[in-house]
Design a protein around this motif. Structure first.
Motif, short mmCIF file in Angstrom:
data_model
loop_
_atom_site.label_atom_id
_atom_site.label_comp_id
_atom_site.label_asym_id
_atom_site.label_seq_id
_atom_site.Cartn_x
_atom_site.Cartn_y
_atom_site.Cartn_z
N ALA A 122 61.58 42.09 46.06
CA ALA A 122 61.99 43.31 46.76
C ALA A 122 60.89 44.34 46.87
O ALA A 122 61.04 45.33 47.59
N GLN A 123 59.78 44.18 46.15
CA GLN A 123 58.63 45.10 46.19
C GLN A 123 59.04 46.52 45.81
O GLN A 123 59.66 46.73 44.79
N ASP A 124 58.74 47.51 46.65
CA ASP A 124 58.98 48.90 46.27
C ASP A 124 60.46 49.27 46.23
O ASP A 124 60.80 50.36 45.77
N GLU B 85 52.78 37.23 41.09
CA GLU B 85 52.50 38.43 41.88
C GLU B 85 51.00 38.56 42.16
O GLU B 85 50.59 38.96 43.26
N VAL B 86 50.17 38.22 41.18
CA VAL B 86 48.72 38.26 41.39
C VAL B 86 48.31 37.25 42.46
O VAL B 86 47.48 37.54 43.34
N GLN B 87 48.88 36.07 42.41
CA GLN B 87 48.55 35.05 43.43
C GLN B 87 49.03 35.50 44.81
O GLN B 87 48.37 35.22 45.82
N ARG B 88 50.15 36.20 44.87
CA ARG B 88 50.62 36.69 46.17
C ARG B 88 49.66 37.72 46.76
O ARG B 88 49.38 37.71 47.96
N ILE B 89 49.16 38.60 45.90
CA ILE B 89 48.20 39.59 46.39
C ILE B 89 46.90 38.92 46.80
O ILE B 89 46.29 39.28 47.83
N ARG B 90 46.46 37.93 46.04
CA ARG B 90 45.21 37.23 46.39
C ARG B 90 45.33 36.47 47.71
O ARG B 90 44.34 36.30 48.42
N ALA B 91 46.54 36.03 48.04
CA ALA B 91 46.73 35.29 49.29
C ALA B 91 46.46 36.17 50.51
O ALA B 91 46.12 35.65 51.58
N HIS B 92 46.60 37.49 50.36
CA HIS B 92 46.33 38.41 51.48
C HIS B 92 44.89 38.90 51.50
O HIS B 92 44.55 39.74 52.33
N GLU B 93 44.05 38.40 50.60
CA GLU B 93 42.68 38.89 50.52
C GLU B 93 41.86 38.52 51.75
O GLU B 93 40.95 39.24 52.15
N SER B 94 42.21 37.40 52.39
CA SER B 94 41.49 36.98 53.59
C SER B 94 41.96 37.70 54.84
O SER B 94 41.39 37.50 55.91
N SER B 95 42.99 38.53 54.73
CA SER B 95 43.51 39.27 55.88
C SER B 95 42.96 40.68 55.86
O SER B 95 42.73 41.27 54.80
N SER B 96 42.75 41.23 57.05
CA SER B 96 42.21 42.59 57.15
C SER B 96 43.30 43.65 57.05
O SER B 96 42.99 44.84 56.98
N THR B 97 44.56 43.25 57.09
CA THR B 97 45.66 44.22 56.99
C THR B 97 45.95 44.49 55.52
O THR B 97 45.80 43.61 54.67
N GLY B 98 46.38 45.70 55.24
CA GLY B 98 46.67 46.08 53.86
C GLY B 98 47.91 46.95 53.77
O GLY B 98 48.38 47.50 54.77
N TYR C 290 52.38 47.60 43.49
CA TYR C 290 53.41 48.39 42.81
C TYR C 290 54.21 47.53 41.83
O TYR C 290 54.40 47.89 40.67
N VAL C 291 54.70 46.38 42.31
CA VAL C 291 55.49 45.50 41.45
C VAL C 291 54.65 45.00 40.28
O VAL C 291 55.11 44.92 39.14
N LEU C 292 53.39 44.69 40.56
CA LEU C 292 52.51 44.21 39.48
C LEU C 292 52.33 45.28 38.41
O LEU C 292 52.35 44.98 37.21
N HIS D 60 41.31 38.15 38.42
CA HIS D 60 41.66 38.10 39.84
C HIS D 60 41.90 39.50 40.40
O HIS D 60 41.46 39.81 41.52
N VAL D 61 42.60 40.34 39.65
CA VAL D 61 42.87 41.69 40.13
C VAL D 61 41.57 42.49 40.23
O VAL D 61 41.36 43.25 41.18
N GLN D 62 40.70 42.32 39.26
CA GLN D 62 39.44 43.07 39.27
C GLN D 62 38.52 42.64 40.40
O GLN D 62 37.71 43.43 40.87
N SER D 63 38.65 41.41 40.87
CA SER D 63 37.78 40.91 41.94
C SER D 63 38.31 41.20 43.33
O SER D 63 37.70 40.76 44.31
#
Length: 950
Positions: free
Chosen positions: A519-521, A559-572, A578-580, A616-619
């Protein structure tokens, strides 16, 4: 690119024929000038000069524009520029541009997060104001509750175009919040988001080129149709007075029966609570409440009419405006439930039934039903659970709390009255209260075997209980933040009356963590409730006993893997992380309990997985936000506390870092891991800080202006050598010309001229400290604490007197006669490396040495070579001071690897320091190899001698 100047070029000039006959005018007296040299006969001023800057263009005396300042004496130019904010960024071409882009992302994401929080706060305020204007304000814009009106902002002035009596104060406040605060926050957030999007696009393109991979309707409110009458004002006033009269008559029993015979109750519910001004509707609801008070039949009749309308709205929720249709009925139900009488249990039974029915019918997923039906029902429950309105209600709540405590102590979680029994009418509040008395033998046996059956049923059944169905849909409601907030208040009030109920709710919320992460935020209220329930130590221990710790770590990893999956995308997303962050705060709450902390440290999989998550989060680069930075800080603080409690904890953390170093090769992640290993295995001694008093030589008061007025100065803020002291003096006294001159200024300590390259620590210990001992002996007093020992390890500015340094310009007082201190030898205590670096033996026991040698072999291809090479070689050098590590390194072929790297390093001049370190390592390994060979030969000779004697 920031434009600071605008250049306007004139490409063509059309000269009119009449311009040749134009007369020349004096710029001073404005009289015609006929002299061919341009000299005015009256004031002797040159008419060819510019009126603005007095420049004369001798090459073209009749120039249209001044060639110096651009002024024109024949015409005036007006320029109009139309500009808009641009969010385009420069292309990222190198690592320097990449670092600037990362800094821009951090700055803009922090600003966007701050604006986002402001918008969320404005949203909550607007929802409260709109709800107050629609439900709680019934006449002339005045709120129905005095306490609520006192919490609102001060009433702003009404615009002159709008009559003051026609505009509610809530609407005025909402307009200001929406048009001012929310608008400014939204504009700032939009600018930051557009800048983040542009920077992330360029950063994604740069990362793609580097890795050779391709870069991957609000609802409208329809006005009610109002019936037309001849004179609405007269009819409305008549109805208002009539309701006031009925209000007085209902309080008398004979009149009340006569009024009920006229079916006034049905007329009020069907008509008067829906029509008329707000004051009339409020009066109609008050009359209905008086009519049904302490009357079971009338209460059931009113509740049946409300329930029937609710069912119609649920059946046709897609085609009607549920919030508008049910508004008055829900207000009537609120007023009826807030009135204490004998029928309170019946009203709340119908309320709970309709609430659960709406949730089961999927109404929680529809905004209209959530706002129009579920939210009012939850508000009534919250009012009952949290704040009893009357003295009788507070007394009843106190009795219920005592009964609940007695029930928990007696039945240990087995309910004496179930919700199904209460809803069916087979049990009541009186039944529940009566069953808390002394139990008979049959009841004790019933509770005993009922408890066994309940525990067995819970262990075999993994489905959802009744409470979980509505809690999951309401606490994570995607349609209304108000529904989530009120549900949290109800759950918190219910769990506060019983420790068993609190643990039950906590277990229920723990099972809902997967839905909360998705559900995120929208899961803010759920995490807030979890944090409240984890305040007492029994909550974390209960969750840890049920295996929630590993589940929580798995959720964090997902949750960390989910955030990393968007690293190749330019949208943010501004709320990314928040959930993390909430999950990490829950983990921090659990780890505050010593037993859970000990279990977490002994579980290698949990410690290693959390370390991987931190790396992963730091990178993160593209998806980096303020929330992800907070997550990295939380994890770093957790690891720092876990690795500093005992030697075993340090060993576990070092082993986790070694395992992580095996498969983390990108970015600065290996640098961080090596820094942690070096900081724990090979800690450097802290440099002590000394206080310095910088005084000017008395004989040079006239030559050196100013003085060092902030005495004493800490050596940690100045530097490590006396040269830094001299540069500090030159900088503060504005003597920049002497900053780099080594022979311009002299520094005297204890009557000695000290060289500028000497360390401050050695000058203090060997030049200044002996003078302190001499002064004490000369005075005949006791030796001061720490003044006479020659060790400097425990020195600090708070314990030792400051060192006086005299500065003067060289040569002004003649030739110096003081002795010069050229060098000072540092007294180093020889420590046994087998004891001092015993922690590095872990590198031989684990795969640490093989990982280090592998990094040495791949040094040329590593991305962060400049930072990584000194750390790898320094750690390897310290490891080779232990015999067990040298033997292991020889088995791994470290000599061949290092010699190969030394050959390539000597060919490149910039890597000479690395070659020197590697030669020292090879020297240690060769000595160890020769010792091993010598021991082997001696052992062989002894074996031969023993064999010959035999």
């Amino acid at each position: 690119i920031v434009a600071t100047n605008i250049l306007i070029e004139f490409l063509a000039f059309h000269e009119l024929p009449s311009a040749a006959a134009q007369r020349m005018v004096c710029p001073r007296c404005n009289r015609p000038v006929t002299d061919r040299h341009g000299i005015c006969r009256h004031c002797r001023e040159n008419a060819f000069q510019c009126r603005l800057c007095r420049n004369i263009n001798y090459e073209n005396l009749d120039a249209f524009l001044c060639n110096e300042c651009g002024y024109c004496k024949h015409a005036r130019f007006d320029y109009t520029l139309v500009s808009r904010p641009s969010f385009s960024v420069e292309p990222i071409l190198g690592e320097e541009d990449k670092d600037k882009a990362v800094l821009t992302i951090e700055r803009e994401s922090e600003n966007a997060h701050k604006c986002f929080e402001q918008i969320v706060a404005c949203k909550k305020t607007l929802e409260s104001l709109v709800g107050s204007a629609g439900l709680g304000s019934d006449s002339d814009g005045a709120p129905s509750d005095g306490a609520q009106s006192s919490s609102l902002p001060q009433q702003p002035p009404v615009p002159p175009s709008v009559p003051a009596g026609l505009l509610s104060r809530h609407i005025q406040t909402a307009a200001i919040v929406y048009c001012k605060d929310a608008k400014l926050a939204f504009q700032s957030m939009s600018n930051s988001v557009q800048m983040l999007t542009a920077v992330r696009q360029q950063l994604t393109l740069f990362l793609s080129r580097a890795s050779a991979q391709p870069a991957p309707a609000p609802t409208t409110l329809q006005p009610k149709a109002k019936s037309a009458k001849r004179c609405y004002g007269c009819a409305s006033r008549f109805v208002t007075h009539g309701l006031e009269l009925v209000d007085r008559l209902v309080q008398r029993a004979p009149c009340k029966s006569l009024i009920l015979d006229q079916d006034l109750l049905q007329e009020l519910i069907r008509s008067n609570i829906h029509s008329g001004p707000p004051a009339s509707r409020r009066q109609a609801r008050a009359v209905v409440c008086l009519l049904i008070r302490d009357d079971m039949a009338l209460t059931e009749q009113m509740l049946a009419m409300i329930a029937n309308k609710i069912q119609v709205c649920l059946a046709h929720s897609r085609s009607i405006q549920v919030e508008q249709v049910l508004e008055n009925e829900m207000l009537l139900l609120m007023d009826a439930c807030s009135m204490p009488d004998k029928c309170w249990e019946l009203k709340h039974r119908v309320l709970a039934r309709e609430l659960f029915r709406a949730v089961e019918a999927g109404g929680a997923e529809q905004t209209a039903i959530a706002q129009g039906l579920i939210l009012p029902c939850l508000t009534i429950l919250a009012h009952v659970c949290c704040v009893p309105s009357s003295h009788e209600g507070r007394a009843q709540a106190h009795v219920a709390y005592k009964v609940a405590q007695a029930t928990e102590h007696r039945f240990r979680g087995v309910p004496s009255v179930t919700y199904q029994q209460w809803q069916a009418g087979t049990a009541s509040f009186g039944t529940w209260q009566a069953r808390t008395g002394p139990a008979t033998r049959e009841e004790r046996l019933e509770r005993k075997y009922g408890k066994r059956w309940l525990s067995k049923w819970k262990s075999q059944r993994s489905g959802l209980a009744l409470s979980e169905t509505w809690i999951k849909h309401l606490l994570l409601n995607p349609c209304s933040q108000a529904v989530r907030s009120v549900t949290r208040e109800v759950m918190e009030a219910l769990s506060s009356s019983s420790s068993f109920r609190r643990l039950t709710v906590l277990d229920l919320l723990a099972r809902m963590m997967h839905q909360a992460a998705a559900a995120q935020d929208q899961s803010a209220e759920l995490f807030m409730l979890v944090h409240r329930l984890l305040v007492e130590e029994s909550g974390p221990e209960f969750l840890a006993a049920r295996g929630f710790l590993s589940t929580l770590c798995d959720l964090i990893s997902a949750e960390v893997q989910r955030i990393r999956a968007h690293e190749s995308s330019s949208t943010g997303d501004i709320a990314q992380g928040y959930v993390l962050k909430q999950l990490l705060e829950v983990l921090d709450s659990l780890l505050r309990v010593p037993s859970i902390r000990k279990k977490f440290k002994k579980t290698e999989d949990l410690l290693g997985s959390m370390l991987d998550n931190f790396l992963h989060v730091q990178s993160l680069i593209v998806q980096k936000t303020k929330l992800t930075d907070d997550c990295a800080q939380l994890l770093m603080a957790t690891f720092s506390s876990l690795s500093s409690e005992s030697e075993e904890d340090k060993q576990r953390f070092c082993l986790a870092c070694v395992r992580a170093l095996q498969h983390h090769r990108q970015g600065r992640t290996p640098v961080f891991l090596l820094q942690q290993l070096v900081g724990i295995m090979c800690p450097s001694k802290a440099e002590p800080s000394y206080d310095l008093v910088l005084n000017k030589a008395p004989s040079q008061e006239e030559f050196i202006r100013g003085a060092m007025t902030k005495n004493p100065y800490a050596s940690a803020e100045i530097g490590s050598t006396m040269r830094d002291v001299k540069r500090k003096i030159c900088g503060d006294l504005e003597m920049q010309g002497l900053m780099d001159d080594e022979n311009a200024m002299e520094l005297l300590v204890n009557g000695h001229i000290v060289r500028l390259d000497l360390p401050i620590r050695l000058v203090y210990e060997q030049v200044w400290r002996p003078s302190l001992a001499e002064r004490v002996l000369a005075r005949g007093h006791a030796h001061p604490s720490g003044a006479g020992d020659g060790s400097g390890g425990g020195g600090s500015s708070a314990q030792m007197p400051p060192m006086v340094v005299i500065y003067r310009l060289q040569g002004l007082d003649g030739e110096a006669t003081e002795p010069i201190v050229e060098e000072l030898k540092e007294e180093e205590e020889e420590a046994d490396p087998e004891v001092e670096l015993a922690m590095t033996a872990l590198m031989a026991e684990s795969a640490g040495l093989s990982v280090l040698l592998e990094r040495v072999r791949e040094m040329d291809s590593l991305p962060a070579r400049a930072e990584l090479e000194p750390l790898v070689l320094g750690l390897l050098y310290d490891c080779c001071k232990l015999k067990v590590n040298r033997s292991k390194a020889l088995e791994l072929g470290a000599v061949d690897i290092l010699l190969e790297r030394i050959q390539s390093a000597l060919e490149a001049e910039e890597t000479l320091p690395a070659a020197e370190t590697m030669l020292l390592i090879v020297d240690q390994l060769v000595e160890e190899a020769s010792r091993q060979q010598q021991h082997a030969s001696e052992a062989e000779e002894e074996a031969r001698a023993d064999k010959g004697e035999g």
